[in-house]
Design an enzyme around this catalytic site. Structure first.
Site, mmCIF file in Angstrom:
data_model
loop_
_atom_site.group_PDB
_atom_site.id
_atom_site.type_symbol
_atom_site.label_atom_id
_atom_site.label_comp_id
_atom_site.label_asym_id
_atom_site.label_seq_id
_atom_site.Cartn_x
_atom_site.Cartn_y
_atom_site.Cartn_z
ATOM 1 N N GLU A 136 -4.728 -9.618 3.597
ATOM 2 C CA GLU A 136 -3.538 -9.838 4.330
ATOM 3 C C GLU A 136 -3.302 -10.823 5.318
ATOM 4 O O GLU A 136 -2.361 -11.530 5.825
ATOM 5 C CB GLU A 136 -3.519 -8.329 5.419
ATOM 6 C CG GLU A 136 -3.227 -7.107 4.685
ATOM 7 C CD GLU A 136 -4.314 -6.435 4.148
ATOM 8 O OE1 GLU A 136 -5.308 -7.054 3.932
ATOM 9 O OE2 GLU A 136 -4.314 -5.270 3.568
ATOM 10 N N HIS A 164 -13.436 -27.100 23.969
ATOM 11 C CA HIS A 164 -14.194 -26.460 22.992
ATOM 12 C C HIS A 164 -15.486 -26.237 23.538
ATOM 13 O O HIS A 164 -16.160 -25.253 23.105
ATOM 14 C CB HIS A 164 -14.176 -27.092 21.625
ATOM 15 C CG HIS A 164 -14.694 -26.336 20.631
ATOM 16 N ND1 HIS A 164 -15.041 -26.937 19.371
ATOM 17 C CD2 HIS A 164 -14.749 -25.079 20.380
ATOM 18 C CE1 HIS A 164 -15.543 -26.081 18.613
ATOM 19 N NE2 HIS A 164 -15.435 -24.818 19.142
ATOM 20 N N HIS A 181 -0.156 -3.327 5.024
ATOM 21 C CA HIS A 181 -0.587 -2.074 4.849
ATOM 22 C C HIS A 181 -1.165 -1.294 6.063
ATOM 23 O O HIS A 181 -2.372 -1.391 6.184
ATOM 24 C CB HIS A 181 -1.414 -1.999 3.383
ATOM 25 C CG HIS A 181 -1.626 -0.510 3.128
ATOM 26 N ND1 HIS A 181 -0.889 0.231 3.124
ATOM 27 C CD2 HIS A 181 -2.989 -0.138 2.417
ATOM 28 C CE1 HIS A 181 -1.493 1.789 2.911
ATOM 29 N NE2 HIS A 181 -2.786 1.308 2.562
ATOM 30 N N GLY A 190 0.922 -1.189 0.065
ATOM 31 C CA GLY A 190 0.043 -0.186 -0.050
ATOM 32 C C GLY A 190 0.716 1.291 -0.060
ATOM 33 O O GLY A 190 2.140 1.240 0.007
ATOM 34 N N SER A 191 0.158 2.379 0.200
ATOM 35 C CA SER A 191 0.959 3.771 -0.160
ATOM 36 C C SER A 191 1.876 3.827 0.885
ATOM 37 O O SER A 191 2.996 4.448 0.701
ATOM 38 C CB SER A 191 -0.145 4.807 0.188
ATOM 39 O OG SER A 191 -0.928 4.656 1.244
ATOM 40 N N GLU A 228 4.102 1.933 2.383
ATOM 41 C CA GLU A 228 4.990 0.955 2.363
ATOM 42 C C GLU A 228 5.981 1.266 1.131
ATOM 43 O O GLU A 228 6.998 0.606 0.746
ATOM 44 C CB GLU A 228 4.509 -0.578 2.152
ATOM 45 C CG GLU A 228 3.980 -1.090 3.395
ATOM 46 C CD GLU A 228 2.582 -0.593 3.459
ATOM 47 O OE1 GLU A 228 2.368 0.255 4.798
ATOM 48 O OE2 GLU A 228 1.673 -0.643 2.661
ATOM 49 N N GLY A 284 -8.260 -22.239 15.959
ATOM 50 C CA GLY A 284 -9.660 -22.099 15.592
ATOM 51 C C GLY A 284 -10.016 -20.987 14.712
ATOM 52 O O GLY A 284 -11.129 -21.068 14.188
#
Length: 544
Positions: free
Chosen positions: A56, A286, A79, A34-35, A37, A407
């Site tokens: 991502e 769980h 980003h 993105g901008s 980076e 999970g």
């Protein structure tokens, strides 16, 4: 006249960071740019490989797969605040599964930060916590390379895990000195007296058991566990919902998988008087039941490198240690046992009766068991059918089974891509339709980089695991659990990944043969297998 003072040559933050990445083996970078980076990518070096993830969380999961395959930390570029936010489910998985992932996220220019700018993170170091081991935005641009070096060392120290560094976008062109890499040896051994006490308890035990957790595979201690088990003639279980295997499931001492339900877990271990949990939290549940963690007469010892995990366990004696040195010491301390070995695990039950027009998950697992070479890396994310996989498809070999230990769905499909890119060996990924939809974009990356992954996608038309849990607690129907009608083969094809759809049992053997015969240079393939929905209650198989 005095000689002029010599000043060391000055590099930029970007140059110092790239040099550090070379020195630490982080030259494959996973990300979604993105901008904020862009300056990092100026004059991108030819010896670096950038692997694009279209979301991502897939970038983090692919990096995790790569780290698990290489044994080194993997680098991810995200980003800004939004990109880090998108990735947090995968960061959570990496943290719980102890995967060393080094995450760099862009931040807006330092001069803009007081104005709460577009894309900016207000408190970047707090954003990913508590699911990273290290999180920082350096106070000065010149501190970025040293902070990255520290983050890398933290990621690779036991218990390993993800780390985070926020870098303002104008830092990359600022001056900074180079950072020399250095080595941190992370192994540490328990108090010898504690191991001696455990050895005495095992020598006096009538029915000992070992419970193997993901830490065993992470620390490459699989062979050490087997040697201890054979010396003790101890039963070996795998901890509930473990993200790795950690023991040869074909070994005669292997007893199976512990259930993530308190009363059922205690019942399984009730026949053992001394239980040693290795790299496992053991009490991973769980669903809730009113039951004590262990039955009366079962004494627990717990060995792990994580002091925080040792602190929260409700019962037992914890010994904080890395596993390999402790296991070797313990094996030398215990006497060779003359007690009878536990009976071997029962063979899988015969295939359940099904319609000749339907493909059962059990049939898929049986066919895979017949066809998979022993050294195949198997990635799994099919919650509805994980019991069938564990019952019918034994795993052997260090690092040969990977799944999510936390999970958060969407991990398996991109994890397989990164694992395949790590060494070029073909990976088999068994994934559910619901899980695949969280990260289906990773098929584009697999096709783009010709990652050798054979995907077996079990399509039951919904979130059957959620339906099963609802059935268990008396909720039916469960809204929002039907997702049928998706042509995954066509979707994969649109990403450039060859695919085939199978709906009849007669076609399945040859389709699997084609998928599994592909080599390391043949790229990915997806096999969509239609299986019937199953509304039986969750965890009923564990009770048998």
């Amino acid at each position: 006249m005095a000689e002029p003072t010599a000043h060391p040559p000055t590099t930029t933050v970007r140059e110092a960071v790239l040099a550090l990445c070379r020195a630490t083996g982080m030259t494959t970078v996973f990300g979604n740019p993105g901008s904020t980076e862009l300056r990092m990518f100026r004059d991108w070096p030819e010896d670096f490989r950038y692997v694009l993830g279209l979301q991502e969380s897939t970038a983090v999961a692919m990096a995790a797969g790569h780290a698990l395959g290489t044994g080194r930390a993997a680098l991810v570029s995200l980003h800004s605040a939004g990109g880090l936010g998108h990735s947090l489910g995968a960061v959570f998985n990496a943290y719980r599964d102890r995967v060393p992932v080094v995450i760099i996220a862009g931040q807006q220019s330092r001069a803009l930060l007081p104005l709460r700018p577009f894309l900016g993170a207000d408190e970047p170091a707090r954003f990913p916590r508590p699911y990273v081991k290290f999180s920082r935005q350096p106070e000065r641009a010149a501190d970025v390379p040293a902070a990255l070096a520290e983050a890398h060392r933290v990621a690779m120290s036991h218990p390993r895990g993800p780390v985070f560094l926020s870098v303002p976008e104008d830092d990359w062109d600022r001056p900074a000195g180079p950072v020399a890499p250095r080595t941190v040896h992370g192994g540490y051994t328990a108090d010898p007296a504690a191991l001696t006490g455990l050895a005495r308890a095992l020598d006096a035990s009538a029915r000992p058991a070992l419970v193997v957790g993901p830490g065993v595979d992470d620390e490459r201690a699989v062979r050490d566990v087997a040697e201890l088990a054979e010396r003790l003639r101890a039963a070996v279980w795998i901890s509930p919902l473990s993200g790795r295997s950690g023991f040869d499931e074909r070994h005669p001492l292997f007893q199976g998988f512990l259930p993530p339900v308190a009363d059922q877990l205690a019942e399984r271990l009730a026949g053992h008087d001394v239980v040693v949990a290795l790299g496992a939290p053991l009490f991973t549940y769980h669903v809730h039941t009113e039951a004590p963690p262990l039955a009366d007469g079962t004494e627990l010892y717990h060995l792990d490198c994580d002091p925080a995990q040792a602190a929260w366990l409700p019962v037992g004696t914890s010994i904080v240690t890395t596993l390999r040195p402790a296991l070797r010491t313990l094996t030398d301390l215990v006497r060779p046992a003359d007690r009878p070995a536990p009976p071997p695990r029962p063979a899988p039950e015969p295939l359940p009766a099904t319609s000749a027009e339907e493909i059962s998950p059990e049939l898929v697992m049986d066919l895979l068991r017949e066809r998979l070479p022993r050294d195949t890396v198997l990635v799994e994310e099919t919650p509805s059918h994980r019991d069938a996989l564990h019952a019918r498809l034994p795993i052997s070999g260090e690092g040969r089974f990977l799944t999510t230990g936390s999970g958060a769905l969407g991990w398996g499909l991109p994890l397989a891509v990164g694992r395949a890119l790590a060494d070029g060996e073909r990976v088999v990924c068994v994934v559910g339709d619901g899980s695949a939809l969280y990260s289906v974009q990773a098929l584009w990356t697999a096709a783009r980089h010709r990652a050798p992954v054979s995907y077996v996608l079990l399509d039951n038309g919904g979130y059957s695991a959620v339906k099963a849990l609802g059935h268990r607690i008396g909720i039916a129907p469960v809204p929002g659990t039907d997702i049928g009608g998706i042509d995954f083969a066509a979707l994969a094809g649109s990403f450039g990944c060859p695919a085939e759809r199978v709906e009849h049992p007669d076609r399945l053997p040859k389709a699997l043969d084609r998928a599994l015969a592909l080599g390391r240079d043949d790229g990915p393939l997806l096999l969509q297998v239609r299986v019937p929905a199953d509304d039986s209650p969750a965890y009923e198989p564990w009770a048998r």
